[in-house]
Design a protein around this motif. Sequence first.
Motif, PDB file in Angstrom:
ATOM      1  N   TYR A 176       0.844  -1.345   0.321  1.00  0.00           N
ATOM      2  CA  TYR A 176       0.133   0.176  -0.419  1.00  0.00           C
ATOM      3  C   TYR A 176       1.318   1.534  -0.239  1.00  0.00           C
ATOM      4  O   TYR A 176       2.094   1.068   0.217  1.00  0.00           O
ATOM      5  CB  TYR A 176      -0.848   0.003   1.348  1.00  0.00           C
ATOM      6  N   SER A 177      -0.322   2.359  -0.291  1.00  0.00           N
ATOM      7  CA  SER A 177       0.536   3.881  -0.656  1.00  0.00           C
ATOM      8  C   SER A 177       1.180   3.792   1.256  1.00  0.00           C
ATOM      9  O   SER A 177       0.274   3.696   1.838  1.00  0.00           O
ATOM     10  CB  SER A 177       0.005   4.890  -1.224  1.00  0.00           C
ATOM     11  N   ALA A 178       2.196   4.021   1.205  1.00  0.00           N
ATOM     12  CA  ALA A 178       2.740   4.687   2.783  1.00  0.00           C
ATOM     13  C   ALA A 178       3.102   6.616   3.211  1.00  0.00           C
ATOM     14  O   ALA A 178       3.762   6.799   2.367  1.00  0.00           O
ATOM     15  CB  ALA A 178       3.700   3.858   3.581  1.00  0.00           C
ATOM     16  N   LEU A 179       2.303   6.512   4.468  1.00  0.00           N
ATOM     17  CA  LEU A 179       2.840   8.119   5.076  1.00  0.00           C
ATOM     18  C   LEU A 179       3.305   7.853   5.800  1.00  0.00           C
ATOM     19  O   LEU A 179       4.024   6.972   6.896  1.00  0.00           O
ATOM     20  CB  LEU A 179       1.339   8.545   5.305  1.00  0.00           C
ATOM     21  N   PRO A 180       4.080   8.949   5.729  1.00  0.00           N
ATOM     22  CA  PRO A 180       4.309  10.271   5.063  1.00  0.00           C
ATOM     23  C   PRO A 180       5.238  10.519   3.879  1.00  0.00           C
ATOM     24  O   PRO A 180       5.392  11.678   2.808  1.00  0.00           O
ATOM     25  CB  PRO A 180       5.167  11.320   6.014  1.00  0.00           C
ATOM     26  N   GLY A 181       5.318   9.380   3.334  1.00  0.00           N
ATOM     27  CA  GLY A 181       6.247   9.480   1.896  1.00  0.00           C
ATOM     28  C   GLY A 181       5.925   9.414   0.637  1.00  0.00           C
ATOM     29  O   GLY A 181       5.915  10.113  -0.594  1.00  0.00           O
ATOM     30  N   HIS A 204      11.332   9.259   5.079  1.00  0.00           N
ATOM     31  CA  HIS A 204      10.292   9.196   3.875  1.00  0.00           C
ATOM     32  C   HIS A 204       9.376   8.627   3.529  1.00  0.00           C
ATOM     33  O   HIS A 204       9.473   8.128   1.950  1.00  0.00           O
ATOM     34  CB  HIS A 204       9.941  10.306   3.700  1.00  0.00           C
ATOM     35  N   ARG A 205       9.362   7.044   3.909  1.00  0.00           N
ATOM     36  CA  ARG A 205       9.160   5.202   2.817  1.00  0.00           C
ATOM     37  C   ARG A 205       7.629   5.553   1.566  1.00  0.00           C
ATOM     38  O   ARG A 205       6.625   5.863   2.771  1.00  0.00           O
ATOM     39  CB  ARG A 205       8.837   4.538   3.572  1.00  0.00           C
ATOM     40  N   PRO A 206       7.429   5.809   1.047  1.00  0.00           N
ATOM     41  CA  PRO A 206       6.076   6.561   0.556  1.00  0.00           C
ATOM     42  C   PRO A 206       5.406   4.894  -0.130  1.00  0.00           C
ATOM     43  O   PRO A 206       4.380   4.879  -0.229  1.00  0.00           O
ATOM     44  CB  PRO A 206       7.092   6.239  -0.927  1.00  0.00           C
ATOM     45  N   PHE A 207       6.391   3.726   0.002  1.00  0.00           N
ATOM     46  CA  PHE A 207       5.953   2.360  -0.098  1.00  0.00           C
ATOM     47  C   PHE A 207       5.365   1.145   1.644  1.00  0.00           C
ATOM     48  O   PHE A 207       6.836   1.233   1.196  1.00  0.00           O
ATOM     49  CB  PHE A 207       6.009   2.017  -1.654  1.00  0.00           C
TER      50      PHE A 207
END
Length: 485
Positions: free
Chosen positions: A143-148, A281-284
Amino acid sequence: MNAYDETPWSGDPCASSPPDKLGAIARLFGLAPAAATQCRVLELGCASGANLIPMAAALPGSQFVGIDLSPVQISNGRREVEALGLTNLTLQTGDIAALEALGTFDFVLAHGVFSWVARPVQEGLLRTIRSSLSPQGAAFVSYSALPGAYPRQALREMLLWHVRGDVDPGTRVERARRFAEFVAANASRRAPHAVALRRLVGEMGGLSDSTVLHDYLAAVHEPLTLSAFVARAAEHRLQYLGDAQFHSMFAEDLEPEVSDTLRRDALDQVAFEQTLDFLAHRPFRTSLLCRAELGLDRALSWERLEGLHLSSRARATEPRDGLHMFVTRDGEPFGTDSALVGAALQVLVRAWPRPIEFSALCRSVGARGSNDREVLGRNLLAAFAANQVELGTSDRGISGVGALPQAPASARAQAARGGTSATNLLHEGVVLEPWQRALLPLLDGSRSHADLLTAMMATGLTATAAALEAQLAELAAAAFLVRAA
């Protein structure tokens, strides 16, 4: 009409989702998952089977089921399954949030689905995972992860605003691409988001139209934090097992005092990784789940390497200051002052891409006593956490160049269709050179090197015995050659 019926998703295999990789991580945390060579795998939102088909071809002793809401994608996948003669893979149309009982599965996959479906479907997906997961099974959810994911979400909202009112999928994608390039080229240099924006637009240029349509222009895109995802999963009696990107669970790239501070302040593993996500800032995310009632052992023990297979993409370099030195595939140097560990890493480097079982590796470097095995095991486990070695529950049947070279049927079919890439035995998409695109379909295990040379001469390419051997060696190094049954 379903958007995926109108424009099917041209997906790629997810290299971190094969059962032998997931099973290895599950074993490290104290579970006893089924062997990858004899397991049941369910994929929710399988599209046309780009992820499952290579798995099924590589693991004929396991059973695979794929579910997708799009009849067109399922039909496309079934044609390929039939053409390859795969009898261990079933693709069927269905609602992943409301499946009828299909039995239990050792591994359940949901890649590129969770953040792109509405909240009720997300809840249904988690409910389906819980009801489908075997007692010692593991589920993979990306899934898309916050905060990235914030910069990506910002670009998505810009593009959706620009293509508002457009209905035709091709027009939407074309206009979105043009606008993305315009914004990236003209964004204020002083704007804090400009660097991230230009990077995303650059990446977008390499994406297929279907990926742009179903990702950036999707009707739904909900990124969330790891802690929020874990809390949602807990409501369905699922707990966080770990991450398929195992090294991301640790702070190997941080200074020791920073890592120690994070570990001391974190209440649990999820809190620790959540803070890492804030820093990186990992996005995924590629999160692994298991049943909530299971007791996990987070104290990693080297003894659990027994029966597992190790490999390394690193390359050896010149010794320095008494250290045996290596460089990872990302160019990061690392070393060891242990002759035993250095010898083991040398064995893995030379054997790549073929994995070596832990006990066999110990024997190859003379680590027969319990003390030597412990030293080696502890160091290799640390190397896995640092992304310097890889771990799996099987050797994947990877072979060197034999008298009758053979490649997986799925990879041969991909090359025969004129594809620019094919999926290897490591479940990775590999870009093919023209010679390889012509050679790969011929590697069905029935042709000698002389036969292959004759066949290559008929293609019009410049074919010599030396060129053939060089290309076979490259395909072997890229994990395309399978051990004969």
